[in-house]
Enzyme design. Structure first.
Site, PDB file in Angstrom:
ATOM      1  N   SER A  27       0.843  -1.201   0.000  1.00 34.34           N
ATOM      2  CA  SER A  27       0.000   0.000   0.000  1.00 34.34           C
ATOM      3  C   SER A  27       0.878   1.251   0.000  1.00 34.34           C
ATOM      4  O   SER A  27       1.981   1.247   0.543  1.00 34.34           O
ATOM      5  CB  SER A  27      -0.881   0.025   1.253  1.00 34.34           C
ATOM      6  N   ASP A  28       0.359   2.301  -0.615  1.00 36.90           N
ATOM      7  CA  ASP A  28       0.956   3.603  -0.325  1.00 36.90           C
ATOM      8  C   ASP A  28       0.687   3.868   1.156  1.00 36.90           C
ATOM      9  O   ASP A  28      -0.155   3.214   1.778  1.00 36.90           O
ATOM     10  CB  ASP A  28       0.357   4.702  -1.220  1.00 36.90           C
ATOM     11  N   TRP A  29       1.430   4.788   1.738  1.00 39.15           N
ATOM     12  CA  TRP A  29       1.398   4.965   3.193  1.00 39.15           C
ATOM     13  C   TRP A  29       0.022   5.449   3.660  1.00 39.15           C
ATOM     14  O   TRP A  29      -0.372   6.568   3.377  1.00 39.15           O
ATOM     15  CB  TRP A  29       2.526   5.911   3.601  1.00 39.15           C
ATOM     16  N   ASN A  30      -0.668   4.524   4.301  1.00 37.61           N
ATOM     17  CA  ASN A  30      -2.027   4.779   4.772  1.00 37.61           C
ATOM     18  C   ASN A  30      -3.068   4.832   3.664  1.00 37.61           C
ATOM     19  O   ASN A  30      -4.100   5.470   3.814  1.00 37.61           O
ATOM     20  CB  ASN A  30      -2.092   6.058   5.613  1.00 37.61           C
ATOM     21  N   ALA A  31      -2.812   4.122   2.581  1.00 40.15           N
ATOM     22  CA  ALA A  31      -3.797   4.058   1.504  1.00 40.15           C
ATOM     23  C   ALA A  31      -4.760   2.886   1.695  1.00 40.15           C
ATOM     24  O   ALA A  31      -5.663   2.685   0.894  1.00 40.15           O
ATOM     25  CB  ALA A  31      -3.097   3.945   0.150  1.00 40.15           C
TER      26      ALA A  31
END
Ligand SMILES: *[C@@H]1O[C@H](CO)[C@@H](O)[C@H](O)[C@H]1NC(C)=O
Ligand SMILES: *[C@@H]1O[C@H](CO)[C@@H](O)[C@H](O)[C@H]1NC(C)=O
Length: 735
Positions: free
Chosen positions: A260-264
């Protein structure tokens, strides 16, 4: 690029099917290498508890480890604490690292050897700092919106060029034993509302534009792919079954893992069941909310996520680790290590060869030992507060070398235009006078009486978590910053030999500047990172003839692009007609077209030869799936050659470009599309052969009904030229 290498370069430029020659680890197609890696992964998996598996797919939480992303070590299989670190142009937060040129500059060189070397050096620095996964390169944003804040991190707006650059960069990074991460997947085209908007793109544009460079990434055996913040057709990118399971894992045969992108990530089960394999950073930025970890454990225990799915996630992550040989002798994490080596040579070469000469009236350039030079602009000098004084480069103060955000890095040193010009002026006995502000009052005192006046202007953009001068990541407009137009006018009013140098993350509208009498030259210097001034002096003085070409069009008006930052959801109504595909289709004349760039010499084009192979047949690609899609999609089915001659007086390099027009059997297709390029360095009078290998995919369109890539029957128009509009040779390929 070497003198002797032009034939090799030309041959290699488009020969994607032959990458096996360059990456023995993955020969021939990656299938065998992945199979071996997956079998090692399966053996390791058998020794892991369910808790181990949950640990390997879950970051340990924001700001909890040495890297921007970390997972826990698993002692039973000697698996280390995995280190994932930004980003696409170097090791973020490193203090002994090279600040490589941004992707957009690398693409502007159109030089696959330099792009490849940049990737190798990025990989070497990642390995030297103990980084297992380098979070790059970038093919999303592709750059359909010229204002897009992060376009500069990627390789320009053409999917073919971006795809080649993705492949070279990934193969370079991974040749050092480092996992690359192709991001941001997918259709993440703007910063405004990036965490809420839905990109509703049609299937054909998805395939022919946005997915295309990711297919190259998968074909080059990229270890990981990062799912993006946005939604696609209403589903979050990191929980989108169609893009992750359908397109990426099934259609493209991707064998690595989706991080995941950071916190996606938004839900525990949705992400797990729809194809995401690793969550980062593992918690929200307060370190509290966690979606996998214990939650994933319970979800598996209650059968909301199957054990098979958890095994698949863990196995993909392990396989990537084995594929890169990281299970033996990998260096310990040390983000502060000095790993620069000679890598600045690549920065200087890319910074220099990515410079595009747009205008050069009366051959004002190259400079010939002028007795007096005036240099004007706040961007002529290093940021007076310090080259790394703004967090994540979130300011536009002083000389510009990269945009802002998580894709930026520390400069180890910074050579501004003034620094490099001063050195050269001293050697030549030239008087150099400087105004290091953008003030128009009093500039005539500096500029008048000089043989030439060089004025440096900028436009900046970046990631939306930082706002600079009112620009929330995306640019508010396509004008130069700091009143650049007025500054150029004031300088040119005082000096009839004004040279405008532009450092920019993307296109700006140049009409005011071009309408200003006295502006003799425009040097599009892009984003040259730490070698800013040295690269500029190389070009201004003709130590190297300019050979960069635009990787986006420069329009006469911002509206001419037909795309802009969108407030709500984005319906991608422009479809396939992005940048030059749109200008050509809508018959709008850009100021400077995609692929354009002048030189200090001239090139002639002759002897176009078009040779189809026996495999040049109409119809769909039906081969077995290898990484990247059907195997036959990647096979060369026609070869085009042209002879390029340096007919001018100095050594220079040319980028012949091949554009294809599909026969009418392919419905509503852009008038022409880039499908080949080469870069040939030629001495005066010398000739070289550019070879363009057209793969089946290069002649195909995505047939939405059949859900296949199809080569349409009929006559393909072949145009070879010096830009997307400066066509020098035409022919036809009958299939
Ligand atoms: C989104 O919806 C469009 C229109 O129905 C469709 O063509 C496309 O394949 C869908 N894409 C995804 C990723 O679901
Ligand atoms: C090269 O082209 C320029 C225009 O781009 C022209 O002014 C010049 O005369 C040409 N030189 C030669 C040697 O053909």
């Amino acid at each position: 690029m070497m003198l002797h290498a032009f034939t090799l370069l030309a041959a290699a430029a488009v020969a994607r099917a032959e990458t096996a020659d360059k990456v023995p680890r993955a020969a021939p197609s990656g299938t065998a290498a992945w199979a071996a890696a997956h079998s090692s992964a399966a053996a390791a998996l058998a020794k892991m508890s369910q808790q181990d598996k949950v640990n390997i797919v879950t970051g340990i939480g924001w700001d909890k480890g040495p890297c921007v992303g970390n997972t826990a070590a698993i002692s039973s299989i000697n698996y280390p604490q995995l280190c994932l670190q930004d980003g696409p142009l170097g090791i973020r937060f490193g203090t002994g690292i090279t600040a490589f040129t941004p992707g957009i500059q690398a693409a502007s060189t159109w030089d696959i050897d330099l792009i490849r070397q940049r990737g190798e050096y990025l990989g070497a620095e990642a390995k030297g700092t103990g980084v297992h996964v380098l979070l790059g390169p970038v093919a999303g944003a592709l750059g359909k919106i010229p204002h897009g804040g992060r376009n500069w991190e990627g390789f320009g707006v053409d999917p073919y060029l971006a795809g080649i650059a993705m492949a070279e960069t990934i193969e370079g990074i991974q040749s050092a034993g480092v996992q690359a991460c192709a991001k941001h997947y997918i259709v993440n085209e703007q910063e405004l509302n990036r965490e809420t908007l839905s990109s509703n793109v049609d299937d054909r544009s998805m395939h022919e534009l946005y997915l295309w460079p990711f297919a190259d990434a998968v074909h080059s055996n990229v270890a990981s792919v990062m799912c993006s913040y946005n939604k696609i057709n209403g589903s979050w990118a990191c929980e989108n079954d169609h893009t992750q399971n359908g397109l990426l894992k099934k259609e493209l045969g991707f064998q690595g893992y989706v991080v995941s992108d950071w916190n996606a990530q938004h839900t525990t089960n949705g992400a797990a069941n729809n194809g995401m394999d690793m969550t980062m950073p593992g918690s929200d930025y307060n370190g509290r909310n966690v979606l996998w970890g214990p939650q994933l454990n319970s979800a598996v225990n209650s059968n909301q996520v199957s054990k098979t799915r958890l095994d698949d996630m863990a196995k993909r992550i392990l396989a990537a680790w084995y594929l890169l040989g990281q299970n033996a002798g990998y260096p310990a994490i040390n983000i502060g290590a000095n790993v620069q080596g000679n890598h600045k040579e690549n920065v200087r070469a890319v910074a220099r060869d990515g410079i595009v000469l747009l205008k050069n009236d009366g051959a004002v350039l190259p400079l010939k030992k002028p007795s007096k030079i005036a240099l004007v602009g706040s961007a002529a000098v290093v940021n007076p507060q310090g080259m790394n004084s703004c967090v994540d480069k979130g300011c536009n103060t002083g000389a510009l070398g990269m945009g802002w955000g998580s894709g930026s890095v520390n400069y180890p040193y910074f050579v501004a235009p003034y620094d490099a010009l001063k050195t050269r002026a001293q050697a030549d006995g030239t008087t150099l006078s400087l105004q290091s502000s953008d003030s128009t009052s009093g500039v005539s005192g500096v500029a008048s009486g000089a043989d030439v006046a060089i004025v440096v202007i900028t436009a900046d953009s970046g990631e939306g978590y930082i706002t600079v001068d009112g620009n929330v990541g995306d640019r508010q407009n396509l004008d130069p910053w700091h009143n650049g137009n007025q500054l150029v006018q004031a300088v040119a009013a005082a000096n009839k030999n004004t040279i405008v140098v532009v450092h920019s993350t993307g296109p700006i509208v140049l009409e005011t500047i071009l309408a200003t009498a006295g502006v003799k030259a425009v040097v599009w210097a892009g984003l040259p990172s730490q070698e800013n001034g040295n690269a500029l002096v190389d070009i201004l003085y003709g130590l190297t003839s300019p050979s960069g070409k635009l990787v986006y069009s420069i329009a006469k008006r911002a509206e001419d692009y037909g795309t802009a930052v969108i407030k709500g959801d984005d319906t991608f109504k422009e479809g396939l007609f992005v940048d030059y595909r749109h200008f050509d289709n809508a018959k709008i004349e850009p100021r400077y077209e995609f692929g354009f760039g002048l030189s200090y010499t001239n090139f002639t084009y002759t002897a176009l030869k078009i040779t189809p192979t026996a495999a040049a047949t109409a119809g769909p690609a039906t081969g077995a799936t290898i990484p990247g899609g059907p195997a036959d999609l990647w096979e060369t089915i026609a070869t085009v050659t042209a002879v390029i001659t340096n007919s001018g007086a100095v050594t220079g390099a040319e980028v012949p470009q091949l554009y294809l027009t599909l026969p009418s059997a392919a419905p509503s297709t852009p008038p022409k599309q880039l499908r080949g390029f080469a870069k040939l360095k030629l001495e005066p009078g010398a000739s070289g052969t550019a070879t363009f290998n057209l793969r089946r995919r290069d002649l195909s369109y995505w047939d939405t009904g059949r859900q296949q890539w199809v080569v349409p029957a009929g006559a393909f128009g072949v145009a070879v030229g010096a830009s997307s509009r400066d066509v020098r040779l035409t022919g036809s390929l009958e299939i």
